[in-house]
Design a protein around this motif. Structure first.
Motif, PDB file in Angstrom:
ATOM      1  N   LEU A 236      38.763  58.554  48.130  1.00 38.77           N
ATOM      2  CA  LEU A 236      40.015  59.256  48.332  1.00 38.77           C
ATOM      3  C   LEU A 236      39.746  60.743  48.498  1.00 38.77           C
ATOM      4  CD1 LEU A 236      42.127  57.332  45.687  1.00 38.77           C
ATOM      5  CD2 LEU A 236      41.966  56.937  48.128  1.00 38.77           C
ATOM      6  N   ALA A 237      40.538  61.375  49.353  1.00 40.15           N
ATOM      7  CA  ALA A 237      40.260  62.758  49.740  1.00 40.15           C
ATOM      8  C   ALA A 237      40.516  63.742  48.622  1.00 40.15           C
ATOM      9  CB  ALA A 237      41.099  63.122  50.970  1.00 40.15           C
ATOM     10  N   LYS A 238      41.564  63.529  47.827  1.00 35.50           N
ATOM     11  CA  LYS A 238      41.956  64.514  46.819  1.00 35.50           C
ATOM     12  C   LYS A 238      41.568  64.029  45.431  1.00 35.50           C
ATOM     13  CE  LYS A 238      45.928  66.000  49.588  1.00 35.50           C
ATOM     14  NZ  LYS A 238      47.396  66.177  49.621  1.00 35.50           N
ATOM     15  N   PRO A 239      41.101  64.951  44.557  1.00 37.14           N
ATOM     16  CA  PRO A 239      40.696  64.546  43.211  1.00 37.14           C
ATOM     17  C   PRO A 239      41.826  63.889  42.433  1.00 37.14           C
ATOM     18  CG  PRO A 239      39.944  66.780  43.693  1.00 37.14           C
ATOM     19  CD  PRO A 239      40.849  66.383  44.811  1.00 37.14           C
ATOM     20  N   GLU A 240      43.074  64.369  42.617  1.00 37.24           N
ATOM     21  CA  GLU A 240      44.182  63.814  41.849  1.00 37.24           C
ATOM     22  C   GLU A 240      44.491  62.375  42.234  1.00 37.24           C
ATOM     23  OE1 GLU A 240      46.003  66.498  45.124  1.00 37.24           O
ATOM     24  OE2 GLU A 240      44.357  66.576  43.701  1.00 37.24           O
ATOM     25  N   GLU A 241      43.985  61.908  43.402  1.00 36.51           N
ATOM     26  CA  GLU A 241      44.233  60.538  43.818  1.00 36.51           C
ATOM     27  C   GLU A 241      43.337  59.547  43.082  1.00 36.51           C
ATOM     28  OE1 GLU A 241      43.674  60.698  48.035  1.00 36.51           O
ATOM     29  OE2 GLU A 241      45.748  61.244  48.435  1.00 36.51           O
ATOM     30  N   ALA A 242      42.452  60.049  42.229  1.00 38.64           N
ATOM     31  CA  ALA A 242      41.547  59.177  41.485  1.00 38.64           C
ATOM     32  C   ALA A 242      42.302  58.253  40.550  1.00 38.64           C
ATOM     33  CB  ALA A 242      40.538  60.013  40.695  1.00 38.64           C
ATOM     34  N   GLU A 243      43.556  58.539  40.260  1.00 37.88           N
ATOM     35  CA  GLU A 243      44.339  57.637  39.422  1.00 37.88           C
ATOM     36  C   GLU A 243      44.587  56.300  40.126  1.00 37.88           C
ATOM     37  OE1 GLU A 243      48.710  58.415  39.038  1.00 37.88           O
ATOM     38  OE2 GLU A 243      48.134  60.353  39.869  1.00 37.88           O
ATOM     39  N   ASN A 244      44.353  56.260  41.441  1.00 34.08           N
ATOM     40  CA  ASN A 244      44.514  55.014  42.212  1.00 34.08           C
ATOM     41  C   ASN A 244      43.222  54.211  42.301  1.00 34.08           C
ATOM     42  OD1 ASN A 244      47.260  55.594  42.826  1.00 34.08           O
ATOM     43  ND2 ASN A 244      46.588  56.989  44.446  1.00 34.08           N
ATOM     44  N   TYR A 245      42.159  54.690  41.665  1.00 35.23           N
ATOM     45  CA  TYR A 245      40.890  53.968  41.703  1.00 35.23           C
ATOM     46  C   TYR A 245      41.021  52.619  40.987  1.00 35.23           C
ATOM     47  CZ  TYR A 245      38.014  57.857  43.454  1.00 35.23           C
ATOM     48  OH  TYR A 245      37.446  58.835  44.227  1.00 35.23           O
ATOM     49  N   THR A 246      40.285  51.633  41.497  1.00 36.00           N
ATOM     50  CA  THR A 246      40.217  50.310  40.863  1.00 36.00           C
ATOM     51  C   THR A 246      38.742  49.975  40.641  1.00 36.00           C
ATOM     52  OG1 THR A 246      40.312  49.272  43.058  1.00 36.00           O
ATOM     53  CG2 THR A 246      42.381  49.493  41.850  1.00 36.00           C
ATOM     54  N   PRO A 247      38.223  50.256  39.460  1.00 29.92           N
ATOM     55  CA  PRO A 247      36.795  50.031  39.215  1.00 29.92           C
ATOM     56  C   PRO A 247      36.462  48.556  39.033  1.00 29.92           C
ATOM     57  CG  PRO A 247      37.864  50.816  37.230  1.00 29.92           C
ATOM     58  CD  PRO A 247      38.896  50.866  38.319  1.00 29.92           C
ATOM     59  N   GLY A 248      35.178  48.276  39.049  1.00 27.06           N
ATOM     60  CA  GLY A 248      34.681  46.926  38.818  1.00 27.06           C
ATOM     61  C   GLY A 248      33.379  46.982  38.053  1.00 27.06           C
ATOM     62  N   VAL A 249      33.046  45.878  37.354  1.00 24.96           N
ATOM     63  CA  VAL A 249      31.824  45.821  36.561  1.00 24.96           C
ATOM     64  C   VAL A 249      31.366  44.367  36.493  1.00 24.96           C
ATOM     65  CG1 VAL A 249      33.054  45.533  34.354  1.00 24.96           C
ATOM     66  CG2 VAL A 249      30.780  46.588  34.388  1.00 24.96           C
ATOM     67  N   LEU A 250      30.065  44.171  36.374  1.00 23.11           N
ATOM     68  CA  LEU A 250      29.496  42.830  36.231  1.00 23.11           C
ATOM     69  C   LEU A 250      29.377  42.504  34.750  1.00 23.11           C
ATOM     70  CD1 LEU A 250      26.676  42.970  38.946  1.00 23.11           C
ATOM     71  CD2 LEU A 250      29.033  42.150  39.163  1.00 23.11           C
ATOM     72  N   ALA A 251      29.774  41.292  34.378  1.00 22.52           N
ATOM     73  CA  ALA A 251      29.792  40.893  32.972  1.00 22.52           C
ATOM     74  C   ALA A 251      28.965  39.635  32.764  1.00 22.52           C
ATOM     75  CB  ALA A 251      31.233  40.668  32.513  1.00 22.52           C
ATOM     76  N   ASN A 252      28.460  39.517  31.534  1.00 21.88           N
ATOM     77  CA  ASN A 252      27.670  38.347  31.158  1.00 21.88           C
ATOM     78  C   ASN A 252      27.941  38.047  29.683  1.00 21.88           C
ATOM     79  OD1 ASN A 252      25.787  36.279  31.080  1.00 21.88           O
ATOM     80  ND2 ASN A 252      24.263  37.433  32.242  1.00 21.88           N
ATOM     81  N   ILE A 253      28.386  36.834  29.382  1.00 24.98           N
ATOM     82  CA  ILE A 253      28.665  36.440  28.004  1.00 24.98           C
ATOM     83  C   ILE A 253      27.392  35.894  27.366  1.00 24.98           C
ATOM     84  CG2 ILE A 253      29.889  34.759  26.583  1.00 24.98           C
ATOM     85  CD1 ILE A 253      32.280  35.072  28.430  1.00 24.98           C
ATOM     86  N   VAL A 254      27.097  36.414  26.157  1.00 29.63           N
ATOM     87  CA  VAL A 254      25.917  35.973  25.410  1.00 29.63           C
ATOM     88  C   VAL A 254      26.400  35.298  24.133  1.00 29.63           C
ATOM     89  CG1 VAL A 254      23.750  36.653  24.329  1.00 29.63           C
ATOM     90  CG2 VAL A 254      24.608  37.923  26.329  1.00 29.63           C
ATOM     91  N   ASN A 255      26.230  33.979  24.046  1.00 28.73           N
ATOM     92  CA  ASN A 255      26.680  33.229  22.872  1.00 28.73           C
ATOM     93  C   ASN A 255      25.772  33.488  21.672  1.00 28.73           C
ATOM     94  OD1 ASN A 255      28.893  31.872  24.198  1.00 28.73           O
ATOM     95  ND2 ASN A 255      27.361  30.621  25.256  1.00 28.73           N
ATOM     96  N   ARG A 256      26.248  33.109  20.504  1.00 31.79           N
ATOM     97  CA  ARG A 256      25.493  33.356  19.273  1.00 31.79           C
ATOM     98  C   ARG A 256      24.157  32.601  19.238  1.00 31.79           C
ATOM     99  NH1 ARG A 256      27.657  37.291  18.878  1.00 31.79           N
ATOM    100  NH2 ARG A 256      29.488  37.851  17.647  1.00 31.79           N
ATOM    101  N   ASP A 257      24.079  31.483  19.952  1.00 35.56           N
ATOM    102  CA  ASP A 257      22.822  30.728  19.978  1.00 35.56           C
ATOM    103  C   ASP A 257      21.864  31.244  21.041  1.00 35.56           C
ATOM    104  OD1 ASP A 257      24.094  29.933  22.268  1.00 35.56           O
ATOM    105  OD2 ASP A 257      24.267  27.811  21.735  1.00 35.56           O
TER     106      ASP A 257
END
Length: 411
Positions: A236-257
């Motif tokens: 986005l061109a303007k810094p104030e438009e960063a409120e429209n960002y939609t981030p993403g992340v990779l996740a991995n579940i680690v069970n107790r075993d």
């Protein structure tokens, strides 16, 4: 007799640090800074009517290097007048007041009032800095005749792990945004001792959207998880438009075993959370803007807006709300420059919509919610300034009277 005149001794030239001190503590710098701040305030006041409070504040008082100089707008048109950012002007004024109004000022009882007044202004500027860096800000939208008790942070996204019981959320575990944004190239294991698993997060991206690999093949060799990958959205061109960002992340579940669940994507642009079952318990995992529960509920009873003649630009908009708390009700009016302050929170009238609403259509009102540790500091600083000015006035008045008495006695 021949008289030889002795030339006056050469005045020692001022050192470079001394010249810098003279400039930074000078009255000229203070005058220029105050004039620029007045001009910035004027433009920002006019611009917030059209663009809203939060966007305008981020434009005029941001701390990034791009905001050292800004171009104001007037009636929706860019004004070709580069102005220094308000944050940096306040910083310059603070340095000027400390050096000129405290260090350089004449000392003694005759000047104690001026010294007190300068301390009051310095306290006000420090309070503004505390507000900027340590206050919490969110947005709450309420439709007419509707109610809400949760604000949404403008920027921060969090990962929430929620256990579902009896069709509702039993307990929510929150991983804050500050623990996510540094994971672009790294991974981090987050311990969840109350749950039958931990979660590993990594590959954080600030502005992405999940895309089905079956509909569109990855264009940058992105990893595909469960048939989806994260595609980067245009910046986005303007810094104030960063409120429209939609981030993403990779996740991995680690069970107790020690066993792991296949990696999956968490994306703010997704409509549904990831669901996981373990030991007969159901959990949802999602990433979204941080939700900020309020200690009470607000109901929007009535919203009105006045517009400039011949335009759709609002000159004033007013929200009449009811605060619901512990079975009691309190009627409150919130409008521009007249916020509601309660329980350490301040509700500002920030916007409204829909912008294309016709007469009789249901409207919504948008409030900026602020928790500010320095909320009352401006009041205290004004009292300090008033005391300083009063001391100066009394001392001048006493000096005037005593001076007049001496003149009459002499006559």
């Amino acid at each position: 007799m021949e008289i030889t005149e002795t030339p006056p001794p050469n005045k020692a030239s001022r050192s470079l640090p001394g010249k810098i001190f003279d400039v930074l503590s000078g009255f000229g710098l203070a005058t220029i800074t105050l004039l620029l701040l007045a001009l910035l305030t004027w433009f920002a006041t006019l611009e917030q009517v059209e663009h809203g409070l939060y966007v305008t504040l981020n434009k005029y008082f941001a701390t990034d290097w791009k905001s050292i100089f800004i171009l104001p707008e007037l009636n929706g048109k860019m004004v070709p007048l580069p102005l220094p950012g308000g944050y940096w002007m306040c910083a310059v004024l603070l340095v000027n007041l400390i050096l000129g109004g405290v260090v350089r000022i004449r000392k003694g009882w005759k000047h104690v009032g001026n010294l007190i007044a300068h301390f009051g202004i310095i306290f006000m500027l420090i309070g503004a800095g505390v507000t900027y860096h340590f206050s919490e800000r969110g947005n709450m939208v309420i439709w007419q005749e509707g109610q809400n008790s949760v604000a949404e942070d403008y920027y921060e996204h969090v990962v929430e792990i929620t256990e579902i019981k009896d069709g509702g959320a039993a307990k929510i575990h929150v991983i804050r945004g500050k623990d996510l944004t540094d994971l672009e190239q790294d991974k981090r294991l987050f311990r969840l001792p109350e749950l039958p698993f931990d979660i590993e997060l990594g590959g954080y991206q600030a502005n992405v959207v999940p895309i089905s690999a079956g509909e569109r093949a990855p264009d940058r060799n992105q990893q595909v998880f469960d048939g989806y990958y994260l595609a980067e959205k245009p910046k986005l061109a303007k810094p104030e438009e960063a409120e429209n960002y939609t981030p993403g992340v990779l996740a991995n579940i680690v069970n107790r075993d020690g066993t792991k669940v296949p990696p999956f994507i968490l994306a703010a642009a997704s409509y549904k959370p990831f669901t996981y079952q373990r030991e007969g318990r159901i959990f949802t995992i999602d990433i979204h803007k941080r939700l900020w529960p309020m200690p009470f509920t607000l109901r929007l009873d009535e919203f009105t807006a006045d517009f400039h003649p011949g335009t759709m630009m609002a000159s004033k908009f007013i929200s009449k709300v009811t605060r619901l708390e512990n079975g009691g009700e309190a009627k409150v009016t919130i409008q521009m420059n007249e916020p509601m302050r309660y329980e350490g929170l301040t509700f500002f009238q920030a916007g409204y919509g829909p912008r294309d609403a016709k007469p009789g259509d249901k409207m919504y009102s948008s409030f900026e919610v602020v928790r500010n540790p320095a909320d009352q500091w401006p009041v205290y600083s004004l009292w300090i300034v008033a005391i300083g000015m009063a001391v100066t006035f009394v001392m001048k008045f006493v000096s005037f009277l005593s001076g007049g008495s001496r003149k009459k006695s002499h006559v």
